[in-house]
Design a protein around this motif. Sequence first.
Motif, PDB file in Angstrom:
ATOM      1  N   GLU A   6       0.900  -1.243  -0.067  1.00 24.14           N
ATOM      2  CA  GLU A   6      -0.063  -0.027   0.274  1.00 24.14           C
ATOM      3  C   GLU A   6       0.814   1.399   0.063  1.00 24.14           C
ATOM      4  N   SER A   7       0.350   2.102  -0.521  1.00 21.75           N
ATOM      5  CA  SER A   7       0.925   3.616  -0.478  1.00 21.75           C
ATOM      6  C   SER A   7       0.074   4.680  -0.635  1.00 21.75           C
ATOM      7  N   GLY A   8       0.292   5.883  -0.481  1.00 15.48           N
ATOM      8  CA  GLY A   8      -0.659   7.213  -0.448  1.00 15.48           C
ATOM      9  C   GLY A   8      -1.208   7.647   0.819  1.00 15.48           C
ATOM     10  N   GLY A   9      -1.042   6.895   2.071  1.00 12.81           N
ATOM     11  CA  GLY A   9      -1.531   7.639   3.152  1.00 12.81           C
ATOM     12  C   GLY A   9      -0.709   8.783   3.563  1.00 12.81           C
ATOM     13  N   PHE A  37      -9.292  -2.337   4.150  1.00 13.42           N
ATOM     14  CA  PHE A  37      -9.968  -2.260   5.279  1.00 13.42           C
ATOM     15  C   PHE A  37      -9.131  -1.439   6.186  1.00 13.42           C
ATOM     16  N   ARG A  38      -9.759  -1.049   6.984  1.00  9.10           N
ATOM     17  CA  ARG A  38      -9.100   0.031   8.129  1.00  9.10           C
ATOM     18  C   ARG A  38      -9.086  -0.382   9.470  1.00  9.10           C
ATOM     19  N   GLN A  39      -8.057   0.080  10.206  1.00  5.10           N
ATOM     20  CA  GLN A  39      -8.011  -0.068  11.688  1.00  5.10           C
ATOM     21  C   GLN A  39      -7.913   1.256  12.232  1.00  5.10           C
ATOM     22  N   THR A  90      -9.794   8.152  10.097  1.00  5.91           N
ATOM     23  CA  THR A  90      -8.502   7.848  10.446  1.00  5.91           C
ATOM     24  C   THR A  90      -8.187   6.557  10.968  1.00  5.91           C
ATOM     25  N   GLY A  91      -7.045   5.931  10.510  1.00 12.53           N
ATOM     26  CA  GLY A  91      -6.645   4.606  10.694  1.00 12.53           C
ATOM     27  C   GLY A  91      -5.598   4.375   9.894  1.00 12.53           C
ATOM     28  N   MET A  92      -5.220   3.003   9.994  1.00  7.62           N
ATOM     29  CA  MET A  92      -4.318   2.252   9.126  1.00  7.62           C
ATOM     30  C   MET A  92      -5.124   1.541   8.161  1.00  7.62           C
ATOM     31  N   TYR A  93      -4.812   1.895   6.909  1.00  7.64           N
ATOM     32  CA  TYR A  93      -5.615   1.221   5.731  1.00  7.64           C
ATOM     33  C   TYR A  93      -4.891   0.074   5.189  1.00  7.64           C
ATOM     34  N   TYR A  94      -5.606  -0.978   4.941  1.00  9.06           N
ATOM     35  CA  TYR A  94      -4.734  -2.270   4.587  1.00  9.06           C
ATOM     36  C   TYR A  94      -5.420  -2.814   3.181  1.00  9.06           C
ATOM     37  N   CYS A  95      -4.583  -3.218   2.162  1.00  8.84           N
ATOM     38  CA  CYS A  95      -5.228  -3.772   1.037  1.00  8.84           C
ATOM     39  C   CYS A  95      -5.139  -5.406   1.356  1.00  8.84           C
ATOM     40  N   ALA A  96      -6.376  -6.183   0.759  1.00  9.45           N
ATOM     41  CA  ALA A  96      -6.510  -7.524   1.087  1.00  9.45           C
ATOM     42  C   ALA A  96      -6.770  -8.287  -0.230  1.00  9.45           C
ATOM     43  N   ALA A  97      -6.637  -9.374  -0.200  1.00  8.89           N
ATOM     44  CA  ALA A  97      -7.169 -10.260  -1.425  1.00  8.89           C
ATOM     45  C   ALA A  97      -7.540 -11.623  -1.045  1.00  8.89           C
ATOM     46  N   GLN A 119       0.884  -4.380   4.257  1.00  7.34           N
ATOM     47  CA  GLN A 119       1.420  -4.088   5.757  1.00  7.34           C
ATOM     48  C   GLN A 119       0.773  -2.681   5.986  1.00  7.34           C
ATOM     49  N   GLY A 120      -0.041  -1.932   5.187  1.00 10.58           N
ATOM     50  CA  GLY A 120      -0.965  -0.975   5.686  1.00 10.58           C
ATOM     51  C   GLY A 120      -0.154   0.517   5.221  1.00 10.58           C
ATOM     52  N   THR A 121      -1.123   1.524   5.213  1.00  7.11           N
ATOM     53  CA  THR A 121      -0.615   2.960   5.047  1.00  7.11           C
ATOM     54  C   THR A 121      -1.489   3.787   5.925  1.00  7.11           C
TER      55      THR A 121
END
Length: 127
Positions: A6-9, A37-39, A90-97, A119-121
């Motif tokens: 991931e990138s762009g955060g 997803f986000r956390q 606000t949060g950590m954003y994750y890509c998932a497959a 790993q998240g952004t």
Amino acid sequence: QVTLVESGGDSVQVGGSLRLSCAASPYAYRSYPLAWFRQAPGKRREGVAAIDHDGPTNYADSVKGRFTISKDDAKFTLYLQMNNLKTEDTGMYYCAARRRLWTGYLPPLAQSEYHWWGQGTQVTVSS
């Protein structure tokens, strides 16, 4: 090897926009659907948006009308355009497959349905 990067955060103010990107290895990219997803700190990871191989999308109610998920098959890249950001985004954003095809009507937003994770952004929205 399966990779999702991931990138762009970034840190933005309320009402601002960001576009997140997720570069996927070809093997992971074939494993539709793909999702974001986000956390937030102290909270459970939640599904934000998902997209299936032929285009159907699914969004969490909290982001409908503000976020748009898309993909570029030629670049093996997943995107999340986020507009009118709020502090609660606000949060950590994750890509998932997923490791398997999805046969449901809309791609899932449940964490349990996805098998590979980036790993998240970090996205921080301040007032």
